[in-house]
Design an enzyme around this catalytic site. Structure first.
Site, PDB file in Angstrom:
ATOM      1  N   GLU A  37       0.821  -1.216   0.000  1.00 42.36           N
ATOM      2  CA  GLU A  37       0.000   0.000   0.000  1.00 42.36           C
ATOM      3  C   GLU A  37       0.853   1.264   0.000  1.00 42.36           C
ATOM      4  O   GLU A  37       0.609   2.206   0.755  1.00 42.36           O
ATOM      5  CB  GLU A  37      -0.955  -0.006   1.200  1.00 42.36           C
ATOM      6  N   ASP A  75      -8.491  -8.652   4.080  1.00 38.41           N
ATOM      7  CA  ASP A  75      -8.273  -7.514   4.966  1.00 38.41           C
ATOM      8  C   ASP A  75      -9.401  -7.347   5.980  1.00 38.41           C
ATOM      9  O   ASP A  75     -10.196  -6.422   5.848  1.00 38.41           O
ATOM     10  CB  ASP A  75      -8.151  -6.242   4.096  1.00 38.41           C
ATOM     11  N   GLU A  97     -12.562  -1.690  11.990  1.00 38.83           N
ATOM     12  CA  GLU A  97     -12.478  -0.941  10.734  1.00 38.83           C
ATOM     13  C   GLU A  97     -13.585  -1.308   9.741  1.00 38.83           C
ATOM     14  O   GLU A  97     -14.329  -0.443   9.287  1.00 38.83           O
ATOM     15  CB  GLU A  97     -11.105  -1.184  10.095  1.00 38.83           C
TER      16      GLU A  97
HETATM   17  O1  GCW Z   1      -7.000  -2.495   6.255  1.00 33.43           O
HETATM   18  C1  GCW Z   1      -5.998  -1.705   5.752  1.00 33.43           C
HETATM   19  C2  GCW Z   1      -6.275  -0.378   6.347  1.00 33.43           C
HETATM   20  C3  GCW Z   1      -5.079   0.532   6.395  1.00 33.43           C
HETATM   21  C4  GCW Z   1      -3.956  -0.214   7.085  1.00 33.43           C
HETATM   22  C5  GCW Z   1      -3.661  -1.478   6.305  1.00 33.43           C
HETATM   23  C6  GCW Z   1      -2.619  -2.338   6.978  1.00 33.43           C
HETATM   24  C7  GCW Z   1      -2.219   0.684   8.459  1.00 33.43           C
HETATM   25  O2  GCW Z   1      -7.326   0.204   5.623  1.00 33.43           O
HETATM   26  O3  GCW Z   1      -5.443   1.664   7.100  1.00 33.43           O
HETATM   27  O4  GCW Z   1      -2.809   0.572   7.206  1.00 33.43           O
HETATM   28  O5  GCW Z   1      -4.809  -2.273   6.208  1.00 33.43           O
HETATM   29  O6  GCW Z   1      -3.009  -3.283   7.667  1.00 33.43           O
HETATM   30  O7  GCW Z   1      -1.450  -2.083   6.810  1.00 33.43           O
END
Ligand code: GCW
Length: 844
Positions: A310, A389, A417
């Site tokens: 990311e 995720d 989240e």
């Molecule tokens: O789920 C995603 C989140 C990001 C997060 C990433 C991760 C810290 O939306 O905010 O970043 O995973 O786990 O690295």
């Protein structure tokens, strides 16, 4: 004065009396003046009203920091549980010490050897005395024993003959915080950081000590303080001095601090022209930086790393592997017994959605499986529980069965989240438990995930569980019932064989009430909450059908499609689901061990709750009970929303039986959730109805006969607007006001009677719009006007901010004029979706 029959070498009455005095004084402070404390979570130690039947004089054999904490905690707990009765001064006592101290002090008493975090609690009765010993393998074990004793005692257990012997299932039991230097928290839903503010470590670390206390009470032994994104700024000397202060306040609780490490730090802050992990200059930089850190924090726990993920820099920029990067850090840390938690959350977020073989779920295994056996002994690969995720449901990551020669930890998310962001009640322990118990069948033998991460399955020295907590300054997780998740995380990391029901009941007894009917109601609510959330957000393995490129909160079914992020569900006019089979799909299924792969490869043997994660099927495909996929989607969303509505009724049964402030805090949250579950339900069902064109056989989806749509009203000032995504508004449209006030009016044509009137509006950011409801010009009562004063994601009308206001028990007859007036404020344009007549109930 009565002399104590047994007094430890170091026991001192003067100190004990002083401690009792201080504790009594503390207990008498008014609650309002308390800052954020652990007592706002579970260690409340409310008086049980029953005699304690245990000695309340507490002696320690040793002087170490943790043993002293154990004694302080015990005295404090005993004092509070007994309702403030003074602690005894002898001759009975509770005796705390390590195995070693026991051997020295009481050579005649046989004590078995214990591992460092292990403890043994035994009761002994002499002719005239009673004693309860809490013996730890180390002082940390003593502390955990003290908390375990208090846990049982505060639930009303008779501990007079206590006999407890426990050791944690896994060595790494950490929480991760995603706190930024400016005090904001990525994916935090409880206000600002307790650690940082405005580029510095906070002066007042009181809440940090309280947090450490909370963590220790459930056996958590590590806390990684900062966000895995953009971590390099934390390595400056000024920050390290501050981090050392944090470490100092967490140390008495046995919680060691760790930091996220940005792989590019040697370049970003070190002035080198590379961060290639195999470059000798880079390795030297890390060795020096790590020495530096240990100079400030001698018991520093280690690094957490997010790299090549990311947008974070990583070893791939130099053609190096995660093993190269992890081992470079590990070499620097090894000298000091520190560890590297290297996250397996590495994937390409620019995937080609046209390519049927492209699959984000494959990434962790594709990258890390070939590296098995190449990681240094102090590296642990930290893998999210599912391959995507933290979705409402995912299968277990195949990586847990794929790197037997590597230490492994499982990353779970305590902060919700994708799970309602603490605004929805979602108790996650049942989901975690399914993952922990899942049998990977490595080599055809029983290999539950809990044994992989404990190190037991593959005889690994390290492993464990990491919970992304993201606590903040607002009641830790921002919502009282969400704290059950933090509690459950610790308890499962300590003992993954506990059941979620047991944990929920334990938590409720300690936090809310020991009354068994209260415990039953709350435990049932908690246990039903994840299935409900899954049902109204993303059933059948669809994942959370949320705005994945935005807030991750409200519904947006298409947001995951046709972009590089790879959270695709591949819904089209004929069917839905992602073919991940080896035979015809992305091949992801082949990453599981053969026995597991065989189940998922075949659509007929894939469990219904994961069907669409593994297969693309027509909407008319029949599930195991004969229901079609599309009908299941409709039914599940309606059932889930109905379940959410029931939580309100369940909670109302607790009126007068729980703390009134807690009751009043939770009730509006549940009412909000019930309304938002309807937003979810309608968005997802409308979406699939339009896309697949197959009606709901019960006629509910897309038909709202009791609704008065804003776009059909007689509008004054209000303008009709399209809502994006369309499914987030009833009929795809809303009205919005650009005047000082606007109104929408309908003539009621239904049957006469009493109703709850639901007004669905969009509570937008940037102002507090006001609404007023009237019937024939009269306000229906105190709930006839309200401010749109919540703080919800997304600036425009959207499922994130679509909110329901209820006016209760309103009389209506045909011909009545129903009117909603909206007064915008700032950017909040008093947008309105509809009014609906619901069966009447009394106001809560
Ligand atoms: O789920 C995603 C989140 C990001 C997060 C990433 C991760 C810290 O939306 O905010 O970043 O995973 O786990 O690295």
């Amino acid at each position: 004065m009565t002399e104590p029959v047994r007094q430890s070498r170091h026991g001192s009455f003067v100190h004990l009396r002083l401690a009792v005095f201080v504790l009594v004084a503390l207990a008498m402070l008014p609650a309002v003046s308390l800052p954020q404390t652990a007592a706002q979570a579970w260690p409340t130690y409310r008086a049980t009203g029953k005699p304690l039947r245990v000695p309340t004089r507490v002696d320690t054999l040793g002087q170490s920091l943790l043993e002293q904490t154990a004694a302080i905690e015990l005295r404090r707990g005993l004092l509070a549980l007994s309702g403030g009765a003074p602690l005894e001064t002898g001759p009975n006592n509770m005796l705390l010490g390590t195995v070693e101290e026991m051997h020295t002090d009481h050579p005649k008493t046989a004590v078995q050897s214990l591992e460092p975090d292990e403890f043994l609690i035994t009761a002994r009765r002499g002719d005239l005395t009673r004693e309860i010993d809490i013996i730890g393998g180390s002082d940390r074990g003593v502390l955990y024993g003290a908390y375990a004793f208090l846990r049982d005692l505060s639930q009303g257990a008779d501990m007079s003959n206590a006999s407890l012997h426990e050791r944690p299932a896994m060595p790494i039991r950490w929480v991760d915080e995603w706190d930024n230097l400016d005090g904001s928290i990525e994916r935090g839903y409880a206000g600002r950081s307790i650690f940082f503010d405005n580029g510095h470590v906070r002066d007042d670390l009181g809440p940090v000590a309280e947090y450490a206390r909370l963590l220790a009470s459930v056996g958590i032994n590590g806390c990684n303080l900062n966000n895995v994104n953009n971590a390099s700024d934390f390595f400056t000397p000024e920050m390290l001095r501050g981090i050392a202060r944090i470490a100092e306040v967490m140390r008495p609780y046995g919680v060691r601090v760790g930091l996220s490490a940005d792989i590019a730090s040697p370049q970003k802050i070190g002035g080198l022209n590379t961060f290639d992990p195999l470059d000798p200059g880079v390795q030297k930089w890390w060795a020096a930086k790590v020495n530096d850190i240990y100079g400030f924090i001698p018991d520093f726990a280690g690094f957490t790393v997010k790299a090549d993920s990311e947008g974070q820099p990583g070893p791939a920029s130099f053609g190096r592997t995660p093993a190269d990067a992890a081992n470079t850090l590990a070499a620097a840390l090894a000298l000091h017994h520190g560890v590297v938690l290297y996250r397996a959350f590495v994937y390409n977020h620019h995937l080609d959605w046209h390519d049927p073989k492209a699959d984000r779920a494959r990434a962790a295994y594709d990258i890390f499986h070939p590296l098995d056996g190449k990681f240094a002994p102090n590296v642990i690969i930290q893998t999210k529980e599912g391959p995507i995720d933290f979705q409402a449901r995912e299968p277990v990551s195949p990586l847990f069965g794929g790197i037997p020669q590597t230490n492994q930890a499982m990353e779970l998310q305590i902060t919700q989240e994708y799970m309602g962001q603490q605004r929805h009640l979602v108790y996650l322990a049942p989901m975690w438990k399914e993952v922990l118990d899942f049998d990977m069948r490595v080599g055809g033998a029983s290999t539950p995930v809990k044994q992989v991460i404990s190190g037991q399955a593959f005889h690994r020295p390290l492993g464990g569980m990491v919970g992304v907590a993201c606590v903040g300054r607002e009641a830790w997780l921002g919502s009282p019932l969400a704290l059950a998740n933090l509690y459950a995380f610790g308890r499962l990391a300590w003992n993954p064989n506990l059941t979620p029901e047991q944990i929920a009941a334990e938590w409720t007894r300690q936090t809310i009430s020991n009354d068994s009917s209260v415990v039953r109601i709350i435990t049932a609510m908690l246990m039903q909450s994840w299935p409900a959330y899954e049902s109204y957000t993303g059933p059948l393995g669809l994942q959370t059908l949320t705005d994945i490129t935005g807030s991750h909160y409200g519904p947006n079914v298409e947001a995951s499609e046709r972009n590089g992020w790879g959270q695709w569900h591949k819904a089209d006019q004929q069917g839905v689901g992602f073919d991940r089979t080896v035979a015809t799909g992305s091949g992801y299924v082949g990453q599981y061990q053969p026995e597991v792969a065989k189940i998922y490869e075949n659509v007929a043997t894939t469990p219904d709750n994961m069907l669409l994660f593994f297969h693309h099927v027509p909407y008319t495909y029949k599930l195991h009970d004969g229901k079609t996929v599309i009908q299941y989607l409709y039914d599940s969303h309606y059932q889930g929303a109905a379940q959410a509505a029931q939580f309100v009724g369940e909670w109302e049964r607790l009126k007068g039986r729980v703390d009134p402030a807690l009751y009043a805090d939770v009730l509006p949250r549940l009412i909000y959730q019930a309304g938002h579950a309807v937003v979810w339900r309608d968005a997802v069902t409308q979406y699939f109805l339009k896309l697949g064109g197959i009606p709901d056989e019960t006629g509910r989806a897309g038909h709202y006969p009791r609704r008065l749509e804003a776009e059909d009203a007689r509008l004054t000032g209000y303008k009709i607007v399209d809502v994006n995504p369309w499914e987030d508004a009833s009929g795809g449209k809303a009205v919005s006001c650009d005047e000082a006030t606007c109104s929408a009016e309908w003539t009621y044509k239904g049957a006469a009677g009493r109703f709850n009137l639901a007004v669905q509006y969009f509570d937008l950011q940037g102002g507090v719009a006001k609404f007023a409801l009237s019937i024939n010009g009269q306000s229906p009562g105190p709930d006839g006007s309200w401010p749109a004063d919540d703080h919800l994601p997304t600036p425009h009308p959207h499922g994130d901010n679509s909110t329901r206001h209820l006016a209760y028990n309103v009389a209506l007859k045909p011909g009545d004029t129903i009117r909603v007036e909206g007064a915008p404020d700032g950017k909040d344009r008093a947008s309105l979706d509809y009014v609906e007549t619901l069966p009447a109930t009394p106001a809560p």
